[in-house]
Design a protein around this motif. Structure first.
Motif, PDB file in Angstrom:
ATOM      1  N   PRO A  14      40.724  20.944  40.815  1.00 28.31           N
ATOM      2  CA  PRO A  14      39.555  21.878  40.647  1.00 28.31           C
ATOM      3  C   PRO A  14      39.891  23.302  40.766  1.00 28.31           C
ATOM      4  O   PRO A  14      40.004  23.156  42.445  1.00 28.31           O
ATOM      5  CB  PRO A  14      38.176  21.300  41.105  1.00 28.31           C
ATOM      6  CG  PRO A  14      38.364  20.339  41.539  1.00 28.31           C
ATOM      7  CD  PRO A  14      40.434  19.975  41.653  1.00 28.31           C
ATOM      8  N   LEU A  15      39.573  24.193  40.759  1.00 29.43           N
ATOM      9  CA  LEU A  15      39.819  25.454  40.980  1.00 29.43           C
ATOM     10  C   LEU A  15      38.307  26.299  41.989  1.00 29.43           C
ATOM     11  O   LEU A  15      37.297  25.716  41.657  1.00 29.43           O
ATOM     12  CB  LEU A  15      39.996  27.339  40.002  1.00 29.43           C
ATOM     13  CG  LEU A  15      40.690  26.577  39.341  1.00 29.43           C
ATOM     14  CD1 LEU A  15      40.597  27.669  37.827  1.00 29.43           C
ATOM     15  CD2 LEU A  15      42.507  27.396  39.927  1.00 29.43           C
ATOM     16  N   ILE A  16      38.469  27.007  42.737  1.00 26.49           N
ATOM     17  CA  ILE A  16      37.135  26.920  43.943  1.00 26.49           C
ATOM     18  C   ILE A  16      36.516  27.849  42.519  1.00 26.49           C
ATOM     19  O   ILE A  16      35.252  27.377  42.755  1.00 26.49           O
ATOM     20  CB  ILE A  16      37.330  27.769  45.007  1.00 26.49           C
ATOM     21  CG1 ILE A  16      38.616  27.759  45.729  1.00 26.49           C
ATOM     22  CG2 ILE A  16      36.511  29.249  45.451  1.00 26.49           C
ATOM     23  CD1 ILE A  16      38.647  28.486  46.710  1.00 26.49           C
ATOM     24  N   THR A  17      36.787  28.952  42.105  1.00 28.13           N
ATOM     25  CA  THR A  17      36.310  29.889  40.795  1.00 28.13           C
ATOM     26  C   THR A  17      36.350  29.656  39.480  1.00 28.13           C
ATOM     27  O   THR A  17      37.917  30.211  40.140  1.00 28.13           O
ATOM     28  CB  THR A  17      35.406  31.262  41.613  1.00 28.13           C
ATOM     29  OG1 THR A  17      36.749  31.874  41.552  1.00 28.13           O
ATOM     30  CG2 THR A  17      34.588  30.600  42.582  1.00 28.13           C
ATOM     31  N   PRO A  18      36.130  30.060  38.602  1.00 28.00           N
ATOM     32  CA  PRO A  18      37.354  29.861  37.646  1.00 28.00           C
ATOM     33  C   PRO A  18      38.075  31.053  37.375  1.00 28.00           C
ATOM     34  O   PRO A  18      37.329  32.338  38.065  1.00 28.00           O
ATOM     35  CB  PRO A  18      36.319  30.715  36.042  1.00 28.00           C
ATOM     36  CG  PRO A  18      35.176  29.427  36.418  1.00 28.00           C
ATOM     37  CD  PRO A  18      34.914  29.934  38.224  1.00 28.00           C
ATOM     38  N   PHE A  19      39.464  31.351  37.036  1.00 26.22           N
ATOM     39  CA  PHE A  19      39.848  31.866  36.519  1.00 26.22           C
ATOM     40  C   PHE A  19      40.134  32.746  35.438  1.00 26.22           C
ATOM     41  O   PHE A  19      40.311  31.912  34.138  1.00 26.22           O
ATOM     42  CB  PHE A  19      41.469  31.491  37.080  1.00 26.22           C
ATOM     43  CG  PHE A  19      42.666  31.768  37.469  1.00 26.22           C
ATOM     44  CD1 PHE A  19      43.214  32.876  38.237  1.00 26.22           C
ATOM     45  CD2 PHE A  19      43.702  32.470  35.671  1.00 26.22           C
ATOM     46  CE1 PHE A  19      44.378  34.266  37.860  1.00 26.22           C
ATOM     47  CE2 PHE A  19      44.907  33.209  35.960  1.00 26.22           C
ATOM     48  CZ  PHE A  19      44.967  33.931  36.883  1.00 26.22           C
ATOM     49  N   THR A 135      44.035  37.453  43.551  1.00 26.65           N
ATOM     50  CA  THR A 135      43.529  37.501  42.188  1.00 26.65           C
ATOM     51  C   THR A 135      41.765  38.060  42.892  1.00 26.65           C
ATOM     52  O   THR A 135      41.400  37.316  42.361  1.00 26.65           O
ATOM     53  CB  THR A 135      44.324  36.785  41.168  1.00 26.65           C
ATOM     54  OG1 THR A 135      45.669  36.821  41.384  1.00 26.65           O
ATOM     55  CG2 THR A 135      44.070  36.899  39.263  1.00 26.65           C
ATOM     56  N   ILE A 136      41.737  39.292  41.568  1.00 24.83           N
ATOM     57  CA  ILE A 136      40.098  39.767  41.693  1.00 24.83           C
ATOM     58  C   ILE A 136      40.292  38.921  39.912  1.00 24.83           C
ATOM     59  O   ILE A 136      40.287  40.011  39.405  1.00 24.83           O
ATOM     60  CB  ILE A 136      39.623  40.155  42.125  1.00 24.83           C
ATOM     61  CG1 ILE A 136      39.890  40.417  43.061  1.00 24.83           C
ATOM     62  CG2 ILE A 136      38.574  40.576  41.603  1.00 24.83           C
ATOM     63  CD1 ILE A 136      38.909  39.966  45.067  1.00 24.83           C
ATOM     64  N   ASP A 147      33.060  39.993  45.425  1.00 21.84           N
ATOM     65  CA  ASP A 147      34.978  39.477  44.926  1.00 21.84           C
ATOM     66  C   ASP A 147      35.843  40.581  45.829  1.00 21.84           C
ATOM     67  O   ASP A 147      36.669  39.976  46.192  1.00 21.84           O
ATOM     68  CB  ASP A 147      35.427  38.556  43.767  1.00 21.84           C
ATOM     69  CG  ASP A 147      34.517  37.580  43.182  1.00 21.84           C
ATOM     70  OD1 ASP A 147      33.292  37.687  43.458  1.00 21.84           O
ATOM     71  OD2 ASP A 147      34.841  37.512  41.959  1.00 21.84           O
ATOM     72  N   ALA A 148      35.881  41.572  45.476  1.00 13.78           N
ATOM     73  CA  ALA A 148      37.034  42.279  46.114  1.00 13.78           C
ATOM     74  C   ALA A 148      36.585  42.665  47.352  1.00 13.78           C
ATOM     75  O   ALA A 148      37.465  42.773  48.451  1.00 13.78           O
ATOM     76  CB  ALA A 148      36.766  43.720  45.370  1.00 13.78           C
ATOM     77  N   LEU A 159      45.397  43.859  46.946  1.00 10.71           N
ATOM     78  CA  LEU A 159      43.863  43.059  45.942  1.00 10.71           C
ATOM     79  C   LEU A 159      44.481  43.221  44.879  1.00 10.71           C
ATOM     80  O   LEU A 159      45.158  43.821  43.700  1.00 10.71           O
ATOM     81  CB  LEU A 159      43.013  43.457  45.416  1.00 10.71           C
ATOM     82  CG  LEU A 159      42.087  43.413  46.950  1.00 10.71           C
ATOM     83  CD1 LEU A 159      39.862  43.852  46.392  1.00 10.71           C
ATOM     84  CD2 LEU A 159      41.826  41.790  47.173  1.00 10.71           C
ATOM     85  N   LYS A 160      44.527  42.158  43.510  1.00  6.90           N
ATOM     86  CA  LYS A 160      45.759  41.913  42.570  1.00  6.90           C
ATOM     87  C   LYS A 160      44.180  42.120  41.034  1.00  6.90           C
ATOM     88  O   LYS A 160      43.459  41.087  40.909  1.00  6.90           O
ATOM     89  CB  LYS A 160      46.274  40.814  41.766  1.00  6.90           C
ATOM     90  CG  LYS A 160      47.099  41.357  40.470  1.00  6.90           C
ATOM     91  CD  LYS A 160      48.033  40.024  39.882  1.00  6.90           C
ATOM     92  CE  LYS A 160      48.288  39.815  39.522  1.00  6.90           C
ATOM     93  NZ  LYS A 160      49.523  38.939  38.781  1.00  6.90           N
ATOM     94  N   ILE A 161      43.995  42.905  40.605  1.00 11.49           N
ATOM     95  CA  ILE A 161      42.931  43.309  39.801  1.00 11.49           C
ATOM     96  C   ILE A 161      43.119  42.866  38.355  1.00 11.49           C
ATOM     97  O   ILE A 161      44.062  43.237  37.959  1.00 11.49           O
ATOM     98  CB  ILE A 161      42.012  44.332  39.467  1.00 11.49           C
ATOM     99  CG1 ILE A 161      42.076  44.708  41.288  1.00 11.49           C
ATOM    100  CG2 ILE A 161      40.622  44.404  39.012  1.00 11.49           C
ATOM    101  CD1 ILE A 161      41.309  44.151  41.966  1.00 11.49           C
ATOM    102  N   LYS A 162      42.554  41.770  37.557  1.00 11.28           N
ATOM    103  CA  LYS A 162      42.482  41.830  36.362  1.00 11.28           C
ATOM    104  C   LYS A 162      41.508  42.618  35.321  1.00 11.28           C
ATOM    105  O   LYS A 162      40.296  42.759  35.865  1.00 11.28           O
ATOM    106  CB  LYS A 162      41.649  40.325  36.223  1.00 11.28           C
ATOM    107  CG  LYS A 162      43.167  39.551  36.577  1.00 11.28           C
ATOM    108  CD  LYS A 162      44.180  39.265  36.332  1.00 11.28           C
ATOM    109  CE  LYS A 162      45.215  38.447  36.540  1.00 11.28           C
ATOM    110  NZ  LYS A 162      46.713  37.677  35.798  1.00 11.28           N
TER     111      LYS A 162
END
Length: 365
Positions: A14-19, A135-136, A147-148, A159-162
């Motif tokens: 599981p991920l810490i938070t959804p991607f 990734t953010i 998050d950032a 930081l990689k911002i989506k």
């Protein structure tokens, strides 16, 4: 060291938070794992995620490709015949890049074990320490800012911002994040193919005119739209990085010849494994083009392999985006590279240094 068996299974973490990106939302890593056994008792480990929206690979297609198309061609082959094995893998079938990558990673793991060296040293050596971004995920502006800020406070310097869902909101996302972390972190922008060429130029120009210096913008348009990528490249100052436009060496040569991108994003799941990733890094180096080593939503095995390649090819791979394991609640393996926030340290054990797989679920043939 001869290949005696190839088996596969899965790891689910599981991920810490959804991607979240412009094209998908994922809540857990669910990857295929390959085990290659040998007559010497050594085991090689490989891994690949089912990133169907990018590579076309699914769990079912990878299972079929590995067990019924790749495995029969490799049984009984000596690991020392590395070039032959890689050629066989790459020519066994069209596409199926992630399935090929999983097999190749396990083969290279065994090859380096045979040599008694960590993979990066077997590939020529390099610095055993790398620094990755984090990734953010795309989300509400306040959530992305929070998050950032949290990532910067934890020590991440890049930081990689989506973005890529709504150009107007995307611009506001970047402005807000920049205001919150200015001077404390570099910003990379990943639109995940979410913009048109004109939208991308408009957005990047607005960001540039606002005094925001992005390190790069990754794949702003559809992967097949090379002319669109070139259109953007010619009209902005910010470096443009090709991701989905650059699966293999042929595409990379075309991008360089057309001057459509400043940077090439290498991912083992796109290249079909380590051999073609090395080829791309060498092509880019020949033309003086920088590369990034990236990953899909992968866990420790394949990211360890990517880190070893990046270390050995640091003359052209100058940027690192290998945060997949950092997004997971727990490690998928014991061993492999270690993560301390943005600091990635390669192990000195032979091969990838994988000691055991956590929560391995075997498949039947």
């Amino acid at each position: 060291m001869k290949i005696t068996d190839i088996s596969i299974g899965m790891v689910e973490v599981p991920l810490i938070t959804p991607f979240k990106t412009a094209i998908r939302t994922v809540e857990q890593v669910k990857d295929i794992v390959v085990l290659i056994e040998t007559d010497s008792g050594h085991i090689g480990y490989g891994e690949a995620p089912p990133t169907s929206v990018i590579t076309g690979d699914t769990i079912a297609s990878m299972k079929e490709a590995i067990l019924h198309h790749l495995k029969p061609k490799l049984l009984g082959v000596e690991i020392e015949n590395l070039n032959y094995i890689c050629h066989t893998i790459q020519n066994a079938m069209v596409n199926n890049f992630s399935a090929k990558a999983a097999i190749e990673i396990a083969v290279y793991d065994l090859w380096a074990q045979m040599l008694g060296q960590p993979l990066y040293k077997a590939l020529g050596g390099g610095d055993s320490k790398l620094t990755t971004d984090v990734t953010i995920s795309v989300d509400y502006i306040d959530k992305m800012v929070a998050d950032a800020v949290k990532a910067v406070e934890q020590g991440y310097e890049t930081l990689k911002i989506k973005v890529g869902k709504d150009i107007g909101i995307d611009i506001e996302r970047i402005k807000a994040i920049h205001a919150a972390v200015e001077g404390r972190s570099l910003l990379r922008l990943d639109a995940n193919q979410g913009w048109t060429p004109k939208q991308a130029v408009k957005a990047i120009n607005i960001i540039e005119n606002a005094g925001i210096n992005l390190e790069l913008v990754e794949q702003p348009v559809k992967g097949h739209d090379i002319e669109g990528l070139k259109y953007i490249f010619d009209r902005v100052h910010t470096p443009i990085m090709a991701d989905e436009s650059s699966f293999g060496p042929r595409e990379v040569i075309g991008l360089i010849q057309k001057q459509a991108a400043d940077i090439i994003n290498i991912k083992l799941m796109k290249t079909g494994g380590i051999s073609r990733a090395i080829h791309i890094a060498d092509i880019a180096s020949t033309f003086g083009v920088d590369c990034m080593m990236g990953c899909m939503l992968e866990s420790n095995i394949s990211v360890s392999a990517a880190a070893h390649v990046a270390a050995a090819k640091s003359h052209s791979i100058r940027k690192i985006d290998l945060d997949g394991p950092l997004l997971c609640k727990t490690p998928s393996i014991q061993g492999g590279v270690t993560f301390d926030k943005s600091d990635v340290t390669l192990n000195e054990s032979p091969g990838l240094g994988v000691k055991a797989i956590n929560h391995f679920i075997p498949f039947n043939d």
